[in-house]
Design a protein around this motif. Sequence first.
Motif, PDB file in Angstrom:
ATOM      1  N   THR A 122     -40.294  14.215   8.392  1.00  0.00           N
ATOM      2  CA  THR A 122     -40.340  13.868   9.815  1.00  0.00           C
ATOM      3  C   THR A 122     -38.935  13.501  10.285  1.00  0.00           C
ATOM      4  O   THR A 122     -38.241  12.728   9.615  1.00  0.00           O
ATOM      5  N   ILE A 123     -38.539  14.072  11.396  1.00  0.00           N
ATOM      6  CA  ILE A 123     -37.274  13.690  12.037  1.00  0.00           C
ATOM      7  C   ILE A 123     -37.626  13.099  13.393  1.00  0.00           C
ATOM      8  O   ILE A 123     -38.324  13.738  14.188  1.00  0.00           O
ATOM      9  N   LEU A 124     -37.180  11.882  13.643  1.00  0.00           N
ATOM     10  CA  LEU A 124     -37.431  11.199  14.915  1.00  0.00           C
ATOM     11  C   LEU A 124     -36.182  11.217  15.774  1.00  0.00           C
ATOM     12  O   LEU A 124     -35.090  10.864  15.309  1.00  0.00           O
ATOM     13  N   MET A 125     -36.341  11.613  17.030  1.00  0.00           N
ATOM     14  CA  MET A 125     -35.263  11.529  18.017  1.00  0.00           C
ATOM     15  C   MET A 125     -35.886  10.928  19.272  1.00  0.00           C
ATOM     16  O   MET A 125     -36.338  11.655  20.163  1.00  0.00           O
ATOM     17  N   LEU A 126     -35.937   9.599  19.304  1.00  0.00           N
ATOM     18  CA  LEU A 126     -36.650   8.905  20.369  1.00  0.00           C
ATOM     19  C   LEU A 126     -35.691   8.273  21.370  1.00  0.00           C
ATOM     20  O   LEU A 126     -34.497   8.236  21.169  1.00  0.00           O
ATOM     21  N   MET A 127     -36.262   7.765  22.458  1.00  0.00           N
ATOM     22  CA  MET A 127     -35.488   7.249  23.595  1.00  0.00           C
ATOM     23  C   MET A 127     -34.564   8.360  24.117  1.00  0.00           C
ATOM     24  O   MET A 127     -33.366   8.194  24.249  1.00  0.00           O
ATOM     25  N   ASN A 128     -35.172   9.507  24.405  1.00  0.00           N
ATOM     26  CA  ASN A 128     -34.463  10.720  24.799  1.00  0.00           C
ATOM     27  C   ASN A 128     -33.422  11.113  23.755  1.00  0.00           C
ATOM     28  O   ASN A 128     -32.321  11.529  24.070  1.00  0.00           O
ATOM     29  N   GLY A 129     -33.814  10.945  22.490  1.00  0.00           N
ATOM     30  CA  GLY A 129     -32.881  11.164  21.396  1.00  0.00           C
ATOM     31  C   GLY A 129     -32.330  12.567  21.303  1.00  0.00           C
ATOM     32  O   GLY A 129     -31.216  12.764  20.805  1.00  0.00           O
ATOM     33  N   ILE A 130     -33.077  13.565  21.779  1.00  0.00           N
ATOM     34  CA  ILE A 130     -32.555  14.938  21.728  1.00  0.00           C
ATOM     35  C   ILE A 130     -31.371  15.100  22.677  1.00  0.00           C
ATOM     36  O   ILE A 130     -30.654  16.090  22.635  1.00  0.00           O
ATOM     37  N   GLY A 131     -31.153  14.082  23.496  1.00  0.00           N
ATOM     38  CA  GLY A 131     -29.999  14.099  24.391  1.00  0.00           C
ATOM     39  C   GLY A 131     -28.678  14.228  23.676  1.00  0.00           C
ATOM     40  O   GLY A 131     -27.694  14.705  24.250  1.00  0.00           O
ATOM     41  N   ILE A 132     -28.625  13.819  22.396  1.00  0.00           N
ATOM     42  CA  ILE A 132     -27.358  13.897  21.666  1.00  0.00           C
ATOM     43  C   ILE A 132     -26.878  15.340  21.486  1.00  0.00           C
ATOM     44  O   ILE A 132     -25.707  15.563  21.205  1.00  0.00           O
ATOM     45  N   VAL A 133     -27.774  16.306  21.685  1.00  0.00           N
ATOM     46  CA  VAL A 133     -27.345  17.710  21.616  1.00  0.00           C
ATOM     47  C   VAL A 133     -26.286  17.972  22.675  1.00  0.00           C
ATOM     48  O   VAL A 133     -25.363  18.770  22.470  1.00  0.00           O
ATOM     49  N   GLY A 134     -26.399  17.313  23.806  1.00  0.00           N
ATOM     50  CA  GLY A 134     -25.335  17.342  24.806  1.00  0.00           C
ATOM     51  C   GLY A 134     -25.462  18.433  25.842  1.00  0.00           C
ATOM     52  O   GLY A 134     -25.511  18.166  27.037  1.00  0.00           O
ATOM     53  N   ARG A 135     -25.518  19.668  25.388  1.00  0.00           N
ATOM     54  CA  ARG A 135     -25.579  20.802  26.302  1.00  0.00           C
ATOM     55  C   ARG A 135     -26.470  21.889  25.695  1.00  0.00           C
ATOM     56  O   ARG A 135     -26.633  21.966  24.477  1.00  0.00           O
ATOM     57  N   LEU A 136     -26.995  22.754  26.553  1.00  0.00           N
ATOM     58  CA  LEU A 136     -27.827  23.854  26.054  1.00  0.00           C
ATOM     59  C   LEU A 136     -27.059  24.724  25.061  1.00  0.00           C
ATOM     60  O   LEU A 136     -27.637  25.241  24.105  1.00  0.00           O
ATOM     61  N   SER A 137     -25.773  24.865  25.264  1.00  0.00           N
ATOM     62  CA  SER A 137     -24.968  25.726  24.394  1.00  0.00           C
ATOM     63  C   SER A 137     -24.891  25.204  22.966  1.00  0.00           C
ATOM     64  O   SER A 137     -24.492  25.942  22.052  1.00  0.00           O
ATOM     65  N   ARG A 138     -25.283  23.939  22.759  1.00  0.00           N
ATOM     66  CA  ARG A 138     -25.271  23.388  21.400  1.00  0.00           C
ATOM     67  C   ARG A 138     -26.643  23.474  20.727  1.00  0.00           C
ATOM     68  O   ARG A 138     -26.791  23.083  19.564  1.00  0.00           O
ATOM     69  N   LEU A 139     -27.625  23.999  21.420  1.00  0.00           N
ATOM     70  CA  LEU A 139     -28.949  24.142  20.813  1.00  0.00           C
ATOM     71  C   LEU A 139     -28.961  25.083  19.604  1.00  0.00           C
ATOM     72  O   LEU A 139     -29.674  24.805  18.633  1.00  0.00           O
TER      73      LEU A 139
END
Length: 240
Positions: A122-139
């Motif tokens: 399990t990987i948790l990215m909470l409190m809008n944790g996926i925000g650390i990706v920064g930009r769509l280009s980093r997906l």
Amino acid sequence: MRKMNSKMDPMGRAIADYYQRGVAERLRVFSPMFEDDEIPLPLLFRQYEEMPAIERKALDMARGRTLDVGAGSGCHSLVLQERGLDVMAVDISPLSVETMLQRGVRKVVEQDVFTLEGQFDTILMLMNGIGIVGRLSRLPAFFRLLDRILAPGGQLLCDSSDISYVFETVDGLVELPEDMDYYGEHCFQMQYKDTIGEPFDWLYIDADTLWKWAARYGYAVEVVAEGEHYDYLARITRRA
């Protein structure tokens, strides 16, 4: 991303102050797109019962070896640790890492998650944790990371928000600025006392966009809960 200089770690300093003294000054947040804001420090130390429903849902769904990404003060890690799960917290903030260790989080790593090795159920990215990706280009880099660290049969649990409502007119139409590539890409900067952090990109991604990007890289997205403020919890798994 890289490790953070402790002298430019406003959130970590605020977290350390609040833990050590029970009070802290304002943790301020600035952005060209939004009015100046602040993060209430008690929010980062809340107990399970005080967490939003989608965070509680994510914690209840966690299983196996778990990675808590951007763990901050360690509130999510502590809940799962008390439940007997094998949890590792990761954060780039040196002062946050120090505080988590003081609070009793057993496994803490000061590291950029994009450089992490090992595998997790399990990987948790909470409190809008996926925000650390920064930009769509980093997906693409993000899904390559999942290829590496998500164990077979594993799951990523992340929450985010569809912030298109910010650009709604009084008639209910969404009018985006002409110079904006994607309305969920924003830049922020934090300040605590005289400590000013570097500007950083942050991503708010709507569920449909997340689904489309995930499908390109062989992943499935299931929205398992919705919050009260255009937010949602997603479960991401490898496609069969």
